[in-house]
Design a protein around this motif. Structure first.
Motif, PDB file in Angstrom:
ATOM      1  N   ILE A 258       0.846  -1.201   0.000  1.00  0.00           N
ATOM      2  CA  ILE A 258       0.000   0.000   0.000  1.00  0.00           C
ATOM      3  C   ILE A 258       0.876   1.244   0.000  1.00  0.00           C
ATOM      4  O   ILE A 258       0.592   2.226  -0.692  1.00  0.00           O
ATOM      5  N   GLU A 262       0.918   4.391  -2.456  1.00  0.00           N
ATOM      6  CA  GLU A 262       0.829   5.772  -1.969  1.00  0.00           C
ATOM      7  C   GLU A 262       1.905   6.644  -2.612  1.00  0.00           C
ATOM      8  O   GLU A 262       1.647   7.776  -3.029  1.00  0.00           O
ATOM      9  N   TYR A 269      -3.344   6.407   2.263  1.00  0.00           N
ATOM     10  CA  TYR A 269      -4.302   5.382   2.671  1.00  0.00           C
ATOM     11  C   TYR A 269      -4.958   5.797   3.983  1.00  0.00           C
ATOM     12  O   TYR A 269      -4.284   6.224   4.915  1.00  0.00           O
ATOM     13  N   ASP A 276      -9.443   3.985  -0.517  1.00  0.00           N
ATOM     14  CA  ASP A 276      -8.877   2.903   0.292  1.00  0.00           C
ATOM     15  C   ASP A 276      -9.163   1.544  -0.339  1.00  0.00           C
ATOM     16  O   ASP A 276      -8.339   0.624  -0.280  1.00  0.00           O
ATOM     17  N   TYR A 279      -6.566   1.087  -2.952  1.00  0.00           N
ATOM     18  CA  TYR A 279      -5.255   0.766  -2.378  1.00  0.00           C
ATOM     19  C   TYR A 279      -5.189  -0.708  -1.986  1.00  0.00           C
ATOM     20  O   TYR A 279      -4.181  -1.395  -2.226  1.00  0.00           O
ATOM     21  N   LEU A 322      -7.108   6.126  -8.461  1.00  0.00           N
ATOM     22  CA  LEU A 322      -6.104   6.819  -7.650  1.00  0.00           C
ATOM     23  C   LEU A 322      -5.332   7.854  -8.460  1.00  0.00           C
ATOM     24  O   LEU A 322      -4.363   8.429  -7.979  1.00  0.00           O
TER      25      LEU A 322
END
Length: 898
Positions: A258, A262, A269, A276, A279, A322
């Protein structure tokens, strides 16, 4: 205890109990056609339980990589939407094959959980099968679990069966109470938290299965002559408990992935519930695709290859959520190697292949992903406002009202997304789920079945779905005739043309589509050989570039085209010209593949057979069965033999003969081809004879030269060799000569002295590195002394609060340990900066943890650097992204300690 440490601790524990530690079996079950993937630790021992094979040892333990994304074990739709489902997970297990039984299994489970791992005994529960008096008695007799925490349940929860018949037996599960806050059913009226009521508060940790019966066809149970133990414990789940984090995704095994996502997205996250989900999907799917590819699965349109492609495409869609536009998943897969490579060596060994396959598939899908999403959005908007789906809302004042949740997207729309843009059905469902919409699955399946009927087994091309209407149209005629392996041009007539699944009369400039002709010199991809490229031109100057050629059916060759100028249309007389230079390069590589096959059988044994191949203009790839890597000396011998056959200039003959006669004559069937009654036999002197429909040289001397470029493993018992021939092989030799010449010039030596000189330089470098290490250690001692001198006295103990320069975050812990030794009793707070990242560490000596908690201190410090972290009373760590907050953090640390 981190996840990797939990895995090692488990295996070390059972090694101390005289268990043989065996490696994880591959994701693809060996010799078991009933399973698509290994979905449990017992899969590799299935034949042992069935009495078909000998156990590797009476006691065995391992950590097995498992994939649950097919059949009844399919968790894909839940992955990401919650915090505990996975496609890939690791199952820790220990087995007894007719050796120990319930007593030892229960005793050792309790010892490991409470004695070694220190789980609180008052939070653990054990369940047993309703009639298993023996297991219940053992729990109460040989462990100190509270008697009321041993519960009985029926078959649903505490009886294990391999299938409708065969080995089976009662099981005993161990659950942990995670406290009222973990309950996810508080909203359910009348709910009472307890074991086996579906409440997340009580989580199963370990299942101990006692295989003592065999069930016959009538359902009757019979005692087995030998009784076995089969246990399974999810590593991610138990690691989350031992790491004291809320979910599996917060544990070290998945949180590192994760974090990689990021860094790529620039997000965080935990900041947005919708993101989320994405992720978690990326963390989960990156692990699954990494292991699938390293076990020999490649993206495709059926079977395991299609499952892999679904995962990759689902990850690509969540990457869009994302803000990740370009290929990105391969970078997260690199983090998988970093996190799990020590335990699974195949990840690091196949890093280059893994990253290449993922990146290529991402790039291929990105071409259609954006267009597909636009199409889906327009369809959703249409059905949300017009009510065409049958459940839209009413209209007031002439304006359409968006419908409530529950609208179904028609199956034919979902099928168009699948057929044209490559969207798997579950991906479309995943996108619509957040809007409260569903898909008409029955309609989708009906459209898919109609396509299958039309296609009659036709295959896909260029990563999308084949235009089956074109195949049907071409098949109505006499098909497409391939005019021969040595023809480079041919005049013929266009017989059918399509684009986007629709038959057309013509294609205009700039458009792409697929077409068939009555005759063609273009070779359609088959038997491992890629399709030809080239041009198709009409007498009026219209011209189309042939991007690819496929052979989806025995008598059909399809040209994938883009019109460069004019208009290409059905009935038009055209000239078809292949890229002759590219065909020649492919021809050389394909013939060399036959020679390589023969040479490998000569050196490794007649049991060697081809398991796959790819022949294109730049290289050849050849997969074959072998128990281990081929030694460098053997590779050199194989290469020498092949080049000897090339220099012998053997005649290459191609004949057609009945299949049975060809096999009797010693011909080997070539991987990937399907053979009819009459087959093509390719014979190269007396050296090689194989069945093959591809294009080949007239004499082996035409190949010129072969150089093997790599040899690696792709799956259990399967190796892959890559090589190049002709001009490309010569260019490779020349490049290596140039490199050697440049090395000699740089070292000012003769080329033949290069190896000795480099060995000497490396020895000198190693000596210098030792000196530098000793110097660094001296500097480190000086740094420790300097920091120790800054310690200030507290009412009890001492405190060091400092910013340290030039220290890697990973070295902070060892530095804090040495500082704690110096001060004897007290608190250490260290802060280090690496570019824009900030690392913080708090350490407290054991005698002061009742007065100072490292975990509490760090929770007060992390907001000042926009960070996250945590730990225990004696040690805690955190990371942040705001270096500007370091001064305030140091001041706050001093304040807290005061």
């Amino acid at each position: 205890m981190k996840g990797a440490e939990v895995r090692k601790s488990f295996l070390d524990f059972f090694a101390s109990k005289n268990h043989l530690i065996v490696p994880s079996a591959p994701i693809v079950p060996i010799g078991d056609p009933t399973l698509m993937f290994t979905n449990a630790g017992m899969v590799q021992f299935k034949d042992v339980f069935l009495g078909l094979a000998e156990a590797p040892a009476p006691r065995v333990a391992d950590s097995q990589k498992c994939l649950r994304i097919s059949g009844k074990h399919n968790d894909l739709e839940d992955v990401g939407r919650d915090t505990y489902h996975h496609t890939l997970f690791e199952m820790l297990g220990n087995w007894s094959f007719g050796d120990y039984y319930k007593h030892e299994a229960i005793e050792w489970a309790w010892e490991l959980l409470t004695g070694v791992w220190g789980l609180p005994k008052d939070k653990l529960y054990a369940t047993v099968y309703r009639t298993d008096d023996e297991a219940e008695t053992l729990w109460k007799k040989i462990t100190d679990i509270a008697p009321e925490r041993v519960r009985r349940f029926d078959e649903k929860d505490n009886f294990w069966e391999m299938g409708d018949t065969g080995p089976c037996g009662p099981c005993s599960e161990i659950h942990i109470d995670r406290g009222p806050a973990a309950c996810d059913m508080r909203h359910v009226r009348g709910h009472v938290c307890d074991v086996n009521v579906g409440c997340a508060r009580f989580m199963e940790l370990w299942n101990l299965v006692f295989i003592q019966y065999s069930r016959d066809e009538r359902g009757r149970l019979h005692e087995l002559p030998a009784k076995h133990v089969d246990t399974g414990m999810g590593l991610e789940r138990v690691a989350s408990v031992l790491e004291k984090v809320e979910t599996n995704y917060d544990g070290s095994l998945l949180r590192s992935l994760i974090s990689a996502a990021e860094r790529l997205s620039g997000g965080r996250y935990g900041a947005d519930a919708d993101k989320d989900i994405s992720y978690r999907v990326l963390a989960d799917h990156s692990r699954a695709v990494s292991f699938m590819i390293c076990d020999g699965i490649e993206p495709g349109n059926e079977g395991r290859g299609y499952v892999l492609r679904r995962l990759l495409r689902r990850a690509a869609r969540h990457g869009k959520n994302l803000g990740l536009g370009d290929a990105f998943l391969y970078k997260i897969c690199d983090a998988v190697i970093e996190t799990m490579g020590d335990a699974y060596a195949e990840l690091g060994a196949q890093r280059e292949k893994l990253l290449s396959v993922v990146r290529d598939e991402e790039e291929r899908f990105s071409v259609t992903l954006d267009r597909g999403l636009v199409h889906l959005e327009s369809e959703v908007a249409r059905f949300s406002t017009t009510g065409d789906a049958g459940e839209a809302g009413d209209k007031q004042g002439g304006a359409a009202i968006a419908p409530a949740a529950g609208i179904k997207l028609p199956g034919d729309v979902a099928f168009r997304l699948y057929d044209t843009y490559g969207f798997p059905l579950d991906m479309t469902e995943d996108i619509l789920r957040s809007r409260g919409m569903t898909v008409d699955r029955e309609g989708f399946e009906a459209a898919l079945e109609e396509q299958r009927e039309r296609a009659r087994g036709a295959q896909s091309a260029r990563g999308g779905q084949r235009d089956y209407t074109l195949l049907v149209a071409a098949a109505r005629g006499r098909g497409v005739e391939f005019v021969g392996p040595f023809a480079t041009a041919e005049r013929s007539q266009i017989t059918a043309l399509s684009s986007g699944g629709q038959l057309l009369d013509g294609l205009a400039e700039g458009q792409e589509g697929e077409l068939t002709t009555a005759l063609t010199p273009f070779y359609g991809e088959s038997g491992g050989q890629v399709g030809d490229t080239g041009v198709i031109e009409a007498s009026d100057g219209s011209r189309a570039v042939v991007l690819d050629t496929q052979k989806p059916a025995p008598d059909i060759i399809v040209h994938v085209v883009r019109v460069e100028r004019g208009r290409i249309q059905v009935g038009q007389q055209v000239e078809l010209r292949i890229d002759a230079d590219r065909r020649q390069a492919i021809r050389l590589n394909h013939s060399a593949t036959h020679l390589l096959h023969a040479a490998l059988r000569h050196h490794l044994g007649s049991s060697v057979h081809q398991h796959g191949s790819l022949v294109d203009a730049g290289r050849l790839r050849f997969d074959f069965n072998n128990s281990g890597p081929v030694a460098d000396e053997m590779l050199a011998d194989v290469e020498t033999e092949v080049n000897g056959a090339i220099r012998a200039n053997l005649e290459v003959s191609v004949t057609e003969t009945p299949y049975d006669d060809a096999i009797v004559a010693g011909a080997m069937a070539f991987f990937g081809d399907k053979y009819g009654d009459i087959v093509r036999v390719v014979k190269m002197g007396d050296y090689s004879i194989e069945l093959c429909g591809g294009t080949h040289v007239a004499r082996t001397g035409d190949i010129g030269l072969l150089r093997i470029t790599s040899e690696s493993g792709v799956a259990a018992g399967v190796r892959r060799m890559e090589a190049t021939t002709g001009g490309a092989a010569l260019a490779l030799v020349q490049r290596r000569d140039d490199i050697l010449h440049e090395i000699a010039l740089l070292l000012r030596i003769r080329e033949e002295d290069a190896v000795g000189r480099i060995e000497k330089l490396l020895a000198e470098q190693r000596e210098l590195e030792k000196k530098l290490l000793r110097a660094a250690q001296g500097q480190s001692r000086d740094r420790v002394s300097e920091l120790g001198a800054t310690a200030r006295t507290l009412r009890s103990g001492k405190a060091i609060v400092a910013r340290v320069e030039g220290v890697e975050p990973k070295d902070l812990r060892s530095l804090s340990d040495r500082l704690r030794e110096i001060i004897g009793s007290g608190v250490v707070v260290l802060v280090a900066q690496d570019d824009s990242a900030v690392s913080v560490l708090v350490a407290v000596t054991a005698d002061l943890t009742s007065a100072y908690s490292a975990g509490d201190i760090i929770r007060h410090l992390t907001p000042l650097i926009d960070g996250r972290g945590g730990g225990k009373a004696d040690f805690a760590q955190a990371g942040g992204k705001n270096p500007a907050g370091i001064a305030a953090l140091l001041e706050k640390a001093n304040e807290i300690i005061r």
